[in-house]
Motif scaffolding. Structure first.
Motif, PDB file in Angstrom:
ATOM      1  N   ARG A   7      -5.043   3.861  -0.790  1.00  0.00           N
ATOM      2  CA  ARG A   7      -5.430   4.766   0.434  1.00  0.00           C
ATOM      3  C   ARG A   7      -4.974   3.947   1.674  1.00  0.00           C
ATOM      4  O   ARG A   7      -4.818   2.779   1.465  1.00  0.00           O
ATOM      5  CB  ARG A   7      -7.116   4.317   0.294  1.00  0.00           C
TER       6      ARG A   7
ATOM      7  N   SER B  30      -7.574  -1.239  -2.488  1.00  0.00           N
ATOM      8  CA  SER B  30      -7.674  -0.099  -1.936  1.00  0.00           C
ATOM      9  C   SER B  30      -7.232   1.141  -2.733  1.00  0.00           C
ATOM     10  O   SER B  30      -7.515   2.288  -2.154  1.00  0.00           O
ATOM     11  CB  SER B  30      -6.420   0.109  -0.546  1.00  0.00           C
ATOM     12  N   ARG B  31      -6.676   0.941  -3.916  1.00  0.00           N
ATOM     13  CA  ARG B  31      -6.507   2.027  -4.766  1.00  0.00           C
ATOM     14  C   ARG B  31      -7.815   2.733  -5.408  1.00  0.00           C
ATOM     15  O   ARG B  31      -8.101   3.639  -6.091  1.00  0.00           O
ATOM     16  CB  ARG B  31      -5.748   1.420  -5.978  1.00  0.00           C
ATOM     17  N   GLU B  32      -9.098   1.548  -5.194  1.00  0.00           N
ATOM     18  CA  GLU B  32     -10.113   1.674  -6.167  1.00  0.00           C
ATOM     19  C   GLU B  32     -11.227   2.138  -5.050  1.00  0.00           C
ATOM     20  O   GLU B  32     -12.174   2.816  -5.172  1.00  0.00           O
ATOM     21  CB  GLU B  32     -10.511   0.662  -6.815  1.00  0.00           C
ATOM     22  N   VAL B  33     -11.140   1.525  -3.915  1.00  0.00           N
ATOM     23  CA  VAL B  33     -12.297   1.866  -3.022  1.00  0.00           C
ATOM     24  C   VAL B  33     -11.903   1.572  -1.614  1.00  0.00           C
ATOM     25  O   VAL B  33     -10.834   1.198  -1.232  1.00  0.00           O
ATOM     26  CB  VAL B  33     -13.470   0.647  -3.145  1.00  0.00           C
ATOM     27  N   GLU B  34     -12.728   2.444  -0.716  1.00  0.00           N
ATOM     28  CA  GLU B  34     -12.173   2.381   0.893  1.00  0.00           C
ATOM     29  C   GLU B  34     -12.598   0.840   1.197  1.00  0.00           C
ATOM     30  O   GLU B  34     -13.684   0.705   0.943  1.00  0.00           O
ATOM     31  CB  GLU B  34     -13.074   3.471   1.673  1.00  0.00           C
ATOM     32  N   ILE B  35     -11.736   0.469   1.851  1.00  0.00           N
ATOM     33  CA  ILE B  35     -11.816  -1.011   2.375  1.00  0.00           C
ATOM     34  C   ILE B  35     -13.256  -1.002   3.165  1.00  0.00           C
ATOM     35  O   ILE B  35     -14.146  -2.128   3.114  1.00  0.00           O
ATOM     36  CB  ILE B  35     -10.816  -1.500   3.387  1.00  0.00           C
ATOM     37  N   GLU B  36     -13.516   0.074   3.944  1.00  0.00           N
ATOM     38  CA  GLU B  36     -14.813  -0.091   4.861  1.00  0.00           C
ATOM     39  C   GLU B  36     -16.070   0.159   3.654  1.00  0.00           C
ATOM     40  O   GLU B  36     -17.128  -0.607   4.243  1.00  0.00           O
ATOM     41  CB  GLU B  36     -15.054   1.355   5.682  1.00  0.00           C
TER      42      GLU B  36
ATOM     43  N   GLN C 287     -12.173  -5.869   7.343  1.00  0.00           N
ATOM     44  CA  GLN C 287     -13.388  -5.585   6.969  1.00  0.00           C
ATOM     45  C   GLN C 287     -14.555  -6.275   8.037  1.00  0.00           C
ATOM     46  O   GLN C 287     -14.745  -7.161   7.359  1.00  0.00           O
ATOM     47  CB  GLN C 287     -13.616  -5.363   5.766  1.00  0.00           C
TER      48      GLN C 287
ATOM     49  N   ILE D  95      -5.316  -6.394  -1.562  1.00  0.00           N
ATOM     50  CA  ILE D  95      -5.787  -5.412  -0.771  1.00  0.00           C
ATOM     51  C   ILE D  95      -5.172  -3.971  -1.130  1.00  0.00           C
ATOM     52  O   ILE D  95      -5.597  -2.973  -0.803  1.00  0.00           O
ATOM     53  CB  ILE D  95      -5.427  -5.601   0.924  1.00  0.00           C
ATOM     54  N   ALA D  96      -3.945  -4.072  -1.599  1.00  0.00           N
ATOM     55  CA  ALA D  96      -3.099  -3.022  -2.035  1.00  0.00           C
ATOM     56  C   ALA D  96      -4.084  -2.506  -3.234  1.00  0.00           C
ATOM     57  O   ALA D  96      -4.400  -1.351  -3.405  1.00  0.00           O
ATOM     58  CB  ALA D  96      -1.740  -3.140  -2.298  1.00  0.00           C
TER      59      ALA D  96
ATOM     60  N   ILE E  40       1.064  -1.291   0.074  1.00  0.00           N
ATOM     61  CA  ILE E  40       0.016  -0.236  -0.009  1.00  0.00           C
ATOM     62  C   ILE E  40       0.958   1.192  -0.064  1.00  0.00           C
ATOM     63  O   ILE E  40       0.633   2.269  -0.677  1.00  0.00           O
ATOM     64  CB  ILE E  40      -0.916   0.077   1.190  1.00  0.00           C
TER      65      ILE E  40
END
Lengths: 222, 259
Positions: A115, B61-67, B92, B57-58, A106
């Motif tokens: 993010r 996480s570039r595309e969407v908030e993990i939450e 999550q 996950i990397a 990340i």
């Protein structure tokens, strides 16, 4: 976990597996002690009233068998719990490794608008806390094993040697007038005392090795 | 880092491909993962195995908030599909997991010990954000005994799971460029992994009724336009269940040895 830590951890797991082999040799001795007790009883009955005092040997053998049984149960309980703990530790460690790698990726991808994932940070922190707790628990279990093996020496080995000596003295006294059955039984009890001693010594050495490995692992994880 | 390609975007619905990680160890079969987004909510289709979780996950996480990842859809039970489940739960915890009912008590063995929402045999609508148009279409026995593909009528994309899988070299193009070059990478896989001609043909019959612009499998290459029909024709003609030959040969050998 780094390669060095991983090697130490694997060595530690191997030691735990090895120690199980040493403990596995104790359980058959319980059954054999019961057989000895039956043999002693049968032989003394054959001798008749002259061997009445041998009943004490039989009683002591039965007590030994019971105390061996409860000690082995105690050791197995702690050992099983240790194995389970190590399994959980390995699983947690794998999770931490994956979270660490995710964290790096990340960070690498930050230029591409990756993010932050706060739950990764939280997991890393919690994971490290969990591992510290597990290490403490593992050390506690090993200490318990050490105490139980020492108790095995103090109770079972010494008790069996005492029975062996008293049965020999009794057998020699009785067999001044009777045949040699009781001397054979006394010899078997003496062999049993030696065997319990040998198994206990092996188990104690392995527990001590395990303690050394656990301390190395504890230092490597700091 | 996983390659990421946007397959569809109408301003509200998005499809994103994640795959072809150049750093993936050779010992792992390559797999394609997909994100479907509806507004800021997302579902992950077959998010992959434990080993690729960090790069997944990397990538996600570039595309969407993990939450905002609402759910995971596991098309079937294989480890390359969803063995990362416990890791997703660890980041999550409000995640819903949808999986074929036959696997709903097996998949929790991957860890996390959460309830899996069981997809009934006949399929269902997969909810995503406020949308209710993602259709889970059964493809049981192609190859797993409980197995689903997913059709998005808005994007006209069919996620075909292991159907259409191709064991291509690591640096192979992501989209099919020349269909004629594909069977060499697909034939052995489909013949061996798909056990039933009847099941295969039933699925083909069903999806031929759909308006498909893109077919996205879990391994290999993405089929677009006419290549989708070319694939369905090729698959229809293929006799699957090849391992049965090995069993019958074994019977003959056993009988011979007994004589």
């Amino acid at each position: 976990m780094s390669e060095k830590k991983s090697t130490i951890f694997n060595d530690f797991r191997t030691e735990v597996i090895d120690i199980n082999r040493a403990f596995a040799e104790i359980r058959p001795l319980i059954r054999e002690t019961r057989h000895l007790s039956l043999n002693a009883e049968t032989s003394s009955l054959k001798v008749g009233p002259a061997a009445a005092a041998f009943a004490v040997v039989v009683k002591n053998l039965n007590q030994l068998s019971e105390s061996l049984g409860s000690q082995v149960n105690g050791i197995e309980e702690v050992f099983n719990s240790l194995v389970q703990l190590i399994g959980e530790w390995a699983k947690r460690d794998q999770q931490i490794g994956l979270h660490e790698r995710a964290h790096e990726l990340i960070a690498e991808g930050a230029e591409e608008e990756a993010r932050e994932v706060p739950s990764i940070e939280r997991n890393l922190e919690e994971g490290q806390q969990d591992v510290r707790g597990m290490v403490a628990e593992v050390m506690d279990h090993i200490e318990k094993l050490n105490r139980q093996v020492t108790e095995l020496n103090q109770v079972a080995v010494r008790q069996c040697r005492f029975i062996a000596i008293s049965s020999m003295i009794e057998a020699q006294r009785i067999e001044c007038v009777e045949d040699g059955d009781l001397t054979t039984v006394a010899g078997d009890i003496n062999d049993m005392a030696n065997r319990i001693g040998k198994v206990e010594l092996e188990a104690r050495n392995r527990v001590l090795n395990l303690m050394t490995s656990a301390r190395l692992l504890e230092q490597a994880l700091k | 880092m996983l390659k990421s390609i946007e397959l569809f975007n109408d301003g509200r619905r998005r499809w994103i491909f994640l795959g072809r990680d150049p750093k993936k160890p050779d010992t792992l079969i390559d797999s394609n993962q997909y994100i479907i987004m509806e507004g800021d909510k997302a579902t992950l289709l077959d998010p992959g195995g434990l080993e690729i979780f960090p790069s997944m996950i990397a990538g996600v996480s570039r595309e969407v908030e993990i939450e905002n990842v609402e759910s995971i859809m596991a098309s079937h039970q294989d480890p390359d599909i969803v063995s990362s489940l416990s890791m997703w739960f660890s980041v999550q915890d409000k995640l819903s997991v949808y999986a074929p009912w036959v696997w709903s008590s097996f998949i929790p063995h991957f860890g996390g010990a959460r309830e899996v929402k069981a997809i009934p045999d006949e399929g269902m609508i997969l909810p995503l954000g406020s949308s209710r148009d993602l259709q889970l279409i059964p493809c049981h026995y192609c190859h797993s005994s409980g197995h689903f593909t997913l059709y998005d009528p808005r994007a006209k994309i069919l996620f075909s799971s292991d159907i259409g899988a191709a064991l291509v070299p690591a640096d192979h193009e992501i989209f099919v460029q020349d269909f004629k070059a594909m069977p060499q990478y697909m034939e052995a896989f489909h013949k061996r992994w798909m056990p039933s001609n009847r099941a295969k043909n039933a699925w083909i019959q069903r999806v031929r009724q759909l308006d498909i612009e893109m077919m996205v499998p879990q391994h290999g290459c993405i089929f677009r336009g006419e290549d989708v029909q070319r694939f369905l024709d090729w698959f229809e003609a293929l006799q699957v269940g090849s391992a049965v030959d090995g069993i019958t040969a074994g019977i003959a050998e056993t009988a011979e040895a007994a004589l």
